[in-house]
Design an enzyme around this catalytic site. Structure first.
Site, PDB file in Angstrom:
ATOM      1  N   GLU A  39       0.867  -1.138  -0.094  1.00 57.78           N
ATOM      2  CA  GLU A  39       0.032   0.091  -0.037  1.00 57.78           C
ATOM      3  C   GLU A  39       0.946   1.309  -0.001  1.00 57.78           C
ATOM      4  OE1 GLU A  39      -2.892   0.328  -0.665  1.00 57.78           O
ATOM      5  OE2 GLU A  39      -3.528   2.133   0.119  1.00 57.78           O
ATOM      6  N   SER A  86      20.563   3.103  -2.371  1.00 59.27           N
ATOM      7  CA  SER A  86      19.375   2.252  -2.489  1.00 59.27           C
ATOM      8  C   SER A  86      19.544   1.645  -3.846  1.00 59.27           C
ATOM      9  CB  SER A  86      18.175   3.589  -2.586  1.00 59.27           C
ATOM     10  OG  SER A  86      17.100   2.587  -2.480  1.00 59.27           O
ATOM     11  N   ILE A  87      18.402   0.916  -4.048  1.00 61.41           N
ATOM     12  CA  ILE A  87      18.484   0.195  -5.344  1.00 61.41           C
ATOM     13  C   ILE A  87      17.107   0.464  -5.966  1.00 61.41           C
ATOM     14  CG2 ILE A  87      17.215  -2.079  -4.436  1.00 61.41           C
ATOM     15  CD1 ILE A  87      19.781  -3.394  -5.280  1.00 61.41           C
ATOM     16  N   LYS A 125      17.228 -10.869  -2.326  1.00 56.96           N
ATOM     17  CA  LYS A 125      16.694  -9.572  -1.740  1.00 56.96           C
ATOM     18  C   LYS A 125      16.177  -9.988  -0.558  1.00 56.96           C
ATOM     19  CE  LYS A 125      15.122  -5.092  -2.412  1.00 56.96           C
ATOM     20  NZ  LYS A 125      14.597  -4.593  -1.079  1.00 56.96           N
ATOM     21  N   ARG A 146      21.713   2.237   7.940  1.00 52.29           N
ATOM     22  CA  ARG A 146      21.777   3.188   6.814  1.00 52.29           C
ATOM     23  C   ARG A 146      21.205   4.458   6.971  1.00 52.29           C
ATOM     24  NH1 ARG A 146      18.585   1.906   1.163  1.00 52.29           N
ATOM     25  NH2 ARG A 146      16.937   2.283   2.497  1.00 52.29           N
ATOM     26  N   CYS A 457     -19.165 -26.496  21.017  1.00 48.78           N
ATOM     27  CA  CYS A 457     -18.382 -26.754  19.602  1.00 48.78           C
ATOM     28  C   CYS A 457     -18.964 -26.809  18.440  1.00 48.78           C
ATOM     29  CB  CYS A 457     -17.555 -28.115  20.016  1.00 48.78           C
ATOM     30  SG  CYS A 457     -17.039 -28.666  18.439  1.00 48.78           S
ATOM     31  N   CYS A 460     -19.360 -30.493  17.267  1.00 47.21           N
ATOM     32  CA  CYS A 460     -20.023 -31.832  17.673  1.00 47.21           C
ATOM     33  C   CYS A 460     -20.972 -31.265  19.047  1.00 47.21           C
ATOM     34  CB  CYS A 460     -18.813 -32.743  18.526  1.00 47.21           C
ATOM     35  SG  CYS A 460     -18.197 -32.182  20.026  1.00 47.21           S
ATOM     36  N   CYS A 481     -15.834 -35.623  18.877  1.00 50.65           N
ATOM     37  CA  CYS A 481     -15.808 -34.819  18.169  1.00 50.65           C
ATOM     38  C   CYS A 481     -15.300 -34.992  16.762  1.00 50.65           C
ATOM     39  CB  CYS A 481     -14.900 -33.643  18.660  1.00 50.65           C
ATOM     40  SG  CYS A 481     -15.129 -32.241  17.820  1.00 50.65           S
TER      41      CYS A 481
HETATM   42  S1  IVH Z   1      22.724  -3.945  -2.896  1.00 53.30           S
HETATM   43  C1  IVH Z   1      24.372  -0.646  -4.236  1.00 53.30           C
HETATM   44  N1  IVH Z   1      21.941  -6.495  -2.476  1.00 53.30           N
HETATM   45  O1  IVH Z   1      17.448  -3.754  -0.177  1.00 53.30           O
HETATM   46  C2  IVH Z   1      23.076  -1.163  -3.918  1.00 53.30           C
HETATM   47  N2  IVH Z   1      20.618  -4.830  -1.276  1.00 53.30           N
HETATM   48  O2  IVH Z   1      16.862  -0.791  -1.628  1.00 53.30           O
HETATM   49  C3  IVH Z   1      22.883  -1.498  -2.284  1.00 53.30           C
HETATM   50  N3  IVH Z   1      18.965  -5.620   0.226  1.00 53.30           N
HETATM   51  O3  IVH Z   1      19.038  -1.241   1.409  1.00 53.30           O
HETATM   52  C4  IVH Z   1      22.219  -2.577  -1.953  1.00 53.30           C
HETATM   53  N4  IVH Z   1      19.362  -7.689  -0.290  1.00 53.30           N
HETATM   54  O4  IVH Z   1      18.655  -3.096   2.541  1.00 53.30           O
HETATM   55  C5  IVH Z   1      21.541  -5.296  -2.221  1.00 53.30           C
HETATM   56  N5  IVH Z   1      21.279  -8.789  -2.055  1.00 53.30           N
HETATM   57  C6  IVH Z   1      21.159  -7.395  -1.916  1.00 53.30           C
HETATM   58  C7  IVH Z   1      20.178  -7.275  -0.879  1.00 53.30           C
HETATM   59  C8  IVH Z   1      20.002  -5.795  -0.771  1.00 53.30           C
HETATM   60  C9  IVH Z   1      18.514  -6.904   0.436  1.00 53.30           C
HETATM   61  C10 IVH Z   1      18.375  -4.502   0.724  1.00 53.30           C
HETATM   62  C11 IVH Z   1      19.366  -3.516   1.399  1.00 53.30           C
HETATM   63  C12 IVH Z   1      19.284  -2.157   0.712  1.00 53.30           C
HETATM   64  C13 IVH Z   1      17.849  -2.375  -0.186  1.00 53.30           C
HETATM   65  C14 IVH Z   1      17.835  -1.491  -1.339  1.00 53.30           C
END
Ligand code: IVH
EC number: 6.5.1.2
Length: 725
Positions: A39, A86-87, A125, A146, A457, A460, A481
């Site tokens: 959500e 982040s990713i 992940k 982080r 119940c 039963c 039961c």
């Molecule tokens: S790489 C440069 N690898 O996902 C990229 N992240 O939004 C840095 N996470 O903050 C992250 N499994 O908490 C990476 N195999 C993995 C991961 C992973 C979980 C989490 C991590 C990161 C978030 C990315």
């Protein structure tokens, strides 16, 4: 050219920002999310769309412009020497998501259509929280969360309690090494933790709470200010990256590829998932996504997707970053394990053991990869604690093979936001929220009655009971039961009860499902034809089962009593009962009125009020008496003896511990003989132990006995205490 944003759109964006910031705070800082991640993602995507269409809306305080949550004021701040990134998330959940990533990578690298496939590393992940571990000269000196990617929190104390994280590194590790990875909690550890939490709450500890999911429990533990409490939370760790590392020119490692780096980290003692895989081109990535998706439920921990990374570090450097996200990595998600939906009703299910479970009937919702229309509410206390009523919007979690559960109620979003913005009285909240606010969920009908457990119940009709100190309601129908039928039969047939050879779980399933066996006595009425007609049942094995049934008719009173499955009557209590009363009729009487009273039952060794009550209730129910009569009529019999109240037995009140190998008796035999003489046989030595019987190779128990000054006997010494014959 000025970008004119329609007022209604600006208003919507402002509301989304406020709502997202509120929920981000709940999630990242307080570890108490009020809405499912999916959500949150939906709101986030909507805001991104608006900002995409109207860049003027992209204010610096927009949640789309930062990585995560703020720093808690209580922990020291840590500035990351290399920002924690982040990713990017691939929104396409289908296999084509891998292709889309590959297309982007190839474009970024300027690869021709006929250039060979790009090599990637595919990882899981993990769903926990990211941690940076800093090692100087081979010693862990700091662990930080982080935070916002630039500045995190110093949580070294708590991280040091995680057994999986090395405190020191081998000699070949560089002088400076920052390892990045995920701290998480295994599902089994999470379930145990929540079970403990429920017990604490039941015991009246007001400040305790249960956790919504393993990620939350892990985050809560890492941010726990008292490391002693953090230590009791079982956390785990996987490494997947690194931060600052001594450069190659100064003698640091030359990793070359992501995969090589992970192998090296593993060699230095860091846990690296063995599901990590090198993949060539997008098809192999998609295949990895599919395979991991298929075994997701069997993994011992939660994952919310997989991560693809370009393997070559040279290529990674070449590609670089957009804002805080590397171009060389992407997260490819799976269906969310939490969703919200409406609770349409509450049903009650009776389990194999007679436990009554309230189950939410839901507006069907797709969660964790399947459509869910029922979810457990655990028990009446959980339901009350979560303040759930029929008609509420609720969060459903389905992870692993566990039954989907209702995690909690979703508060009307508008109210939550208004509260976060400082409105505290109900009137102020109403004013702040206003009429027709789209985020506000329909309020709960105040006239919806609180759910109650049925008194009878639903299967039963037997009385529903809840014992003192127990959270669960149970059907007292036992043998009678329908819901408990299979369990009751298996219990009766087991080796330690009347021991029906050849009657296992599969056969019981078949017999009950085919309607051949409804109650225990039906077992002795099965004919060879009916048996042999069952699936996969050869004549020979059918004959064996019948022989097993015949043999089981000759039994002992303790075995029979134990086999009845009376609540709280285990093997020892069954033996005590048999010894005390001698005959079954002395316990059950000729009529329910002449059965042993609770007071009489209390005279039996080790029988307390709860057990006495359970035995009394069992024999008071006509259908249980009927089952016993019929079993006898079918020929089940045992030698009956004279009552032998324990007090009259020679070793009454004495506690023994047996250790080591005895010269002639097995430990089991020795135990039986001691018990027959009225003694209790315990598993460990304490001040309350009267004798330790020690044989060959006796170990710590013997030491303990000597230390406490407990009398030690050999086998002969023990036999001398027993009555002759
Ligand atoms: S790489 C440069 N690898 O996902 C990229 N992240 O939004 C840095 N996470 O903050 C992250 N499994 O908490 C990476 N195999 C993995 C991961 C992973 C979980 C989490 C991590 C990161 C978030 C990315």
């Amino acid at each position: 050219m000025t970008d004119t944003v329609p007022a209604a759109v600006a208003q919507e964006a402002a509301e989304l920002r406020s709502s997202l910031n509120h929920h981000a705070h709940q999630y990242y800082v307080l570890d108490a999310p009020q809405i499912p991640d999916a959500e949150y993602d939906r709101l986030f995507r909507r805001l991104s769309e608006l900002e995409e269409a109207h860049p003027a809306l992209r204010t610096p305080d927009s949640p789309t412009q930062r990585v995560g949550g703020a720093v808690l004021p209580f922990f020291a701040k840590v500035r990351h020497r290399v920002p924690m990134l982040s990713i990017r998330t691939e929104t396409d959940i289908e296999a084509t998501g891998a292709e889309a990533f590959d297309v982007r990578v190839r474009r970024e690298l300027g690869l021709a259509a006929d250039a060979p496939p790009v090599e990637y590393v595919a990882e899981l992940k993990f769903d926990g929280l990211a941690i940076n571990l800093r090692y100087e000269d081979g010693t862990l000196v700091q662990a930080a969360t982080r935070g916002d990617g630039e500045v995190g929190e110093d949580v070294t104390q708590n991280i040091r309690t995680i057994g999986q994280i090395p405190l020191t590194l081998p000699k070949d590790a560089p002088p400076v090494l920052e390892v990045r990875g995920e701290v998480y909690m295994k599902r089994a550890d999470f379930d145990r933790l929540n079970e403990r939490q429920r017990q604490k709450i039941e015991a009246g500890q007001k400040n305790e709470k249960t956790y919504v999911n393993p990620r939350n429990a892990a985050a809560g533990a890492v941010r726990q200010l008292d490391p002693a409490i953090a230590r009791q939370r079982p956390l785990s760790f996987f490494a997947y990256g690194w931060g600052e590392v001594t450069p190659v020119e100064q003698g640091g490692p030359d990793f070359g590829t992501q995969y090589q780096a992970l192998l090296t980290l593993r060699s230095w003692g860091f846990p690296v998932s063995d599901r990590t895989q090198v993949c060539s081109g997008p098809q192999e990535l998609a295949e990895f996504h599919r395979q991991v998706g298929a075994l997701r439920d069997q993994l011992p921990f939660d994952i919310d997707g997989v991560v693809y990374k370009v393997n070559s570090l040279t290529l990674q450097r070449q590609m670089g970053f957009v804002s805080r996200e590397p171009r060389w990595a992407v997260a490819h998600k799976y269906p969310a394990q939490e969703q919200m939906t409406r609770m349409l009703g509450i049903d009650v299910q009776v389990g194999r053991t007679g436990k009554l479970t309230p189950v939410a009937r839901l507006d069907p919702v797709f969660v964790g990869g399947t459509t869910v229309s029922n979810a457990t509410l655990h028990n009446l206390f959980e339901l009350r604690r979560k303040e759930l009523r029929v008609g509420d919007m609720v969060v459903i979690r389905r992870a692993g093979d566990v039954i989907p559960e209702v995690v909690g109620r979703v508060p009307p979003a508008g109210v939550a936001v208004a509260r976060a913005e400082g409105a505290d009285s109900e009137a102020a909240i109403d004013q702040a929220v206003g009429e027709g606010d789209s985020r506000r969920l329909p309020p709960r009908d105040p006239y919806v009655p609180n759910f109650r457990m049925p008194r009878q119940c639903p299967i039963c009709g037997s009385a529903v009971v809840r014992e003192k100190g127990e959270v669960n309601h149970r059907c007292s129908g036992g043998l009678f039961c329908g819901a408990q039928r299979k369990q009751a039969i298996l219990h009766y047939a087991q080796r330690r009860a009347v021991d029906i050879e050849g009657l296992g779980e599969k056969l019981v399933d078949q017999l009950v499902d085919a309607g051949i066996v409804k109650t225990l006595p039906d077992l002795y009425r099965i004919g060879l034809t009916a048996l042999a007609a069952l699936d996969r049942m050869a004549d020979k094995s059918a004959q064996n089962v019948l022989e097993g049934l015949e043999a089981s008719k000759t039994t002992t009173l303790p075995r029979f009593l134990y086999g009845l499955g009376i609540r709280h009557v285990g093997e020892t209590t069954a033996k005590d009962l048999a010894r005390h009363f001698g005959r079954l009729d002395a316990i059950m009487g000729e009529t329910p009125e002449s059965a042993a009273t609770v007071d009489q039952l209390l005279e039996v060794n080790d029988v307390g009020p709860i057990v006495a009550e359970a035995i009394h209730t069992f024999f008071a129910q006509p259908h249980n008496r009927e089952v016993i009569e019929q079993l006898r009529a079918c020929g089940v019999h045992w030698p009956e003896g004279d009552p032998a109240p324990r007090a009259a037995l020679p070793l009454a009140g004495k506690t023994f511990v047996i250790t080591g190998t005895l010269p002639t008796l097995s430990r089991e035999d020795a135990k039986e003989r001691l018990e027959a003489a009225g003694a209790k046989v315990a598993g460990s030595v304490s001040k309350k132990t009267h004798y330790v019987v020690a044989g060959e190779a006796a170990g710590s128990k013997l030491d303990k006995a000597r230390e406490l000054g407990v009398e030690v006997l050999d086998e002969a010494g023990m036999l001398a205490l027993l009555p002759a014959g």
